[in-house]
Design a protein around this motif. Sequence first.
Motif, PDB file in Angstrom:
ATOM      1  N   UNK A 194      43.638  -5.674  63.140  1.00 46.03           N
ATOM      2  CA  UNK A 194      42.867  -5.315  64.320  1.00 46.03           C
ATOM      3  C   UNK A 194      43.815  -4.774  65.356  1.00 46.03           C
ATOM      4  N   UNK A 195      43.220  -4.109  66.320  1.00 46.00           N
ATOM      5  CA  UNK A 195      44.024  -3.375  67.281  1.00 46.00           C
ATOM      6  C   UNK A 195      44.635  -4.264  68.365  1.00 46.00           C
ATOM      7  N   UNK A 196      44.242  -5.531  68.427  1.00 45.26           N
ATOM      8  CA  UNK A 196      44.779  -6.383  69.485  1.00 45.26           C
ATOM      9  C   UNK A 196      46.239  -6.732  69.205  1.00 45.26           C
ATOM     10  N   UNK A 197      47.014  -6.785  70.279  1.00 45.03           N
ATOM     11  CA  UNK A 197      48.409  -7.149  70.105  1.00 45.03           C
ATOM     12  C   UNK A 197      48.851  -8.079  71.219  1.00 45.03           C
ATOM     13  N   UNK A 198      50.139  -8.361  71.228  1.00 43.24           N
ATOM     14  CA  UNK A 198      50.674  -9.289  72.203  1.00 43.24           C
ATOM     15  C   UNK A 198      52.175  -9.292  72.095  1.00 43.24           C
ATOM     16  N   UNK A 199      52.807 -10.368  72.547  1.00 44.05           N
ATOM     17  CA  UNK A 199      54.261 -10.403  72.492  1.00 44.05           C
ATOM     18  C   UNK A 199      54.773 -11.833  72.405  1.00 44.05           C
ATOM     19  N   UNK A 200      56.034 -11.950  72.034  1.00 47.11           N
ATOM     20  CA  UNK A 200      56.708 -13.237  71.963  1.00 47.11           C
ATOM     21  C   UNK A 200      57.922 -13.182  72.887  1.00 47.11           C
TER      22      UNK A 200
ATOM     23  N   UNK B  54      47.470  -7.838  74.998  1.00 45.71           N
ATOM     24  CA  UNK B  54      48.099  -6.792  75.808  1.00 45.71           C
ATOM     25  C   UNK B  54      48.848  -5.835  74.888  1.00 45.71           C
ATOM     26  N   UNK B  55      48.932  -4.622  75.373  1.00 49.38           N
ATOM     27  CA  UNK B  55      49.695  -3.594  74.673  1.00 49.38           C
ATOM     28  C   UNK B  55      51.024  -3.442  75.401  1.00 49.38           C
ATOM     29  N   UNK B  56      52.135  -3.711  74.715  1.00 54.45           N
ATOM     30  CA  UNK B  56      53.447  -3.579  75.348  1.00 54.45           C
ATOM     31  C   UNK B  56      53.729  -2.119  75.692  1.00 54.45           C
ATOM     32  N   UNK B  57      54.414  -1.907  76.813  1.00 54.03           N
ATOM     33  CA  UNK B  57      54.812  -0.552  77.186  1.00 54.03           C
ATOM     34  C   UNK B  57      55.750   0.022  76.127  1.00 54.03           C
ATOM     35  N   UNK B  58      55.587   1.313  75.877  1.00 54.62           N
ATOM     36  CA  UNK B  58      56.371   2.000  74.850  1.00 54.62           C
ATOM     37  C   UNK B  58      57.883   1.855  75.083  1.00 54.62           C
ATOM     38  N   UNK B  59      58.312   1.966  76.314  1.00 58.97           N
ATOM     39  CA  UNK B  59      59.760   1.917  76.586  1.00 58.97           C
ATOM     40  C   UNK B  59      60.341   0.532  76.268  1.00 58.97           C
ATOM     41  N   UNK B  60      59.524  -0.519  76.360  1.00 60.95           N
ATOM     42  CA  UNK B  60      59.992  -1.857  75.973  1.00 60.95           C
ATOM     43  C   UNK B  60      60.000  -1.991  74.451  1.00 60.95           C
ATOM     44  N   UNK B  61      58.933  -1.503  73.814  1.00 60.25           N
ATOM     45  CA  UNK B  61      58.846  -1.551  72.343  1.00 60.25           C
ATOM     46  C   UNK B  61      60.051  -0.871  71.706  1.00 60.25           C
ATOM     47  N   UNK B  62      60.544   0.155  72.373  1.00 61.62           N
ATOM     48  CA  UNK B  62      61.645   0.927  71.797  1.00 61.62           C
ATOM     49  C   UNK B  62      63.007   0.284  71.979  1.00 61.62           C
ATOM     50  N   UNK B  63      63.079  -0.835  72.716  1.00 53.45           N
ATOM     51  CA  UNK B  63      64.392  -1.472  72.887  1.00 53.45           C
ATOM     52  C   UNK B  63      64.357  -2.983  72.657  1.00 53.45           C
ATOM     53  N   UNK B  64      63.460  -3.422  71.793  1.00 51.21           N
ATOM     54  CA  UNK B  64      63.397  -4.852  71.470  1.00 51.21           C
ATOM     55  C   UNK B  64      64.590  -5.264  70.621  1.00 51.21           C
ATOM     56  N   UNK B  65      65.128  -6.498  70.794  1.00 50.53           N
ATOM     57  CA  UNK B  65      64.781  -7.452  71.852  1.00 50.53           C
ATOM     58  C   UNK B  65      65.408  -7.035  73.180  1.00 50.53           C
ATOM     59  N   UNK B  66      64.751  -7.382  74.281  1.00 45.61           N
ATOM     60  CA  UNK B  66      65.245  -6.986  75.592  1.00 45.61           C
ATOM     61  C   UNK B  66      64.951  -8.070  76.623  1.00 45.61           C
TER      62      UNK B  66
ATOM     63  N   UNK C  93      35.375  -6.848  73.911  1.00 51.43           N
ATOM     64  CA  UNK C  93      34.832  -5.921  72.903  1.00 51.43           C
ATOM     65  C   UNK C  93      34.702  -6.625  71.553  1.00 51.43           C
ATOM     66  N   UNK C  94      35.583  -7.596  71.302  1.00 46.49           N
ATOM     67  CA  UNK C  94      35.492  -8.370  70.056  1.00 46.49           C
ATOM     68  C   UNK C  94      34.500  -9.516  70.208  1.00 46.49           C
ATOM     69  N   UNK C  95      34.498 -10.135  71.388  1.00 50.17           N
ATOM     70  CA  UNK C  95      33.614 -11.282  71.652  1.00 50.17           C
ATOM     71  C   UNK C  95      32.729 -10.961  72.853  1.00 50.17           C
ATOM     72  N   UNK C  96      31.580 -10.312  72.613  1.00 49.12           N
ATOM     73  CA  UNK C  96      30.724  -9.919  73.740  1.00 49.12           C
ATOM     74  C   UNK C  96      30.338 -11.119  74.611  1.00 49.12           C
TER      75      UNK C  96
END
Length: 132
Positions: free
Chosen positions: A60-66, A79-91, A107-110
């Motif tokens: 599914x399209x939902x995401x998050x972070x650790x 939440x969708x992580x910002x692209x610039x953070x995704x590109x430099x993990x771990x940070x 949208x998943x749980x009306x």
Amino acid sequence: VISPTRRGIRRADRWGSGEFLAPRKNHRHRGVDFICTPGQTVVAPVDGVLKREARPYLREDYSGCLIESPNYVLKMFYLRLDEHLLNKLPTTVCKGQALGTAQDISKKYPGMIPHIHLEFVLVNPEIFLNLP
Ligand SMILES: [Zn+2]
């Protein structure tokens, strides 16, 4: 710890409450849900190291972070992580720093109040310890 949405806790909707240990069908809620407006900026609740993306659901399209800090490891969902953070993990991230954009879990749980789920997956017991 600060609210990742700068808003309060989801109390009750038709799906239950966002409070810690609130009852669910076959388990209890392991985190705390902070009310959000989908599309808003989500910030780091603590200082730490943003280690990786996390996926609340398979396929599914939902995401998050650790996020890992010296005394705990926490996960956030929807939440969708910002692209610039995704590109430099771990940070390294600082409390209050923008991490990404809130997704819309209603949208998943009306009928569910849109929120960011925050869960401590590991905690160092020493932080609660009061030795003589
Ligand atoms: Zn939750």
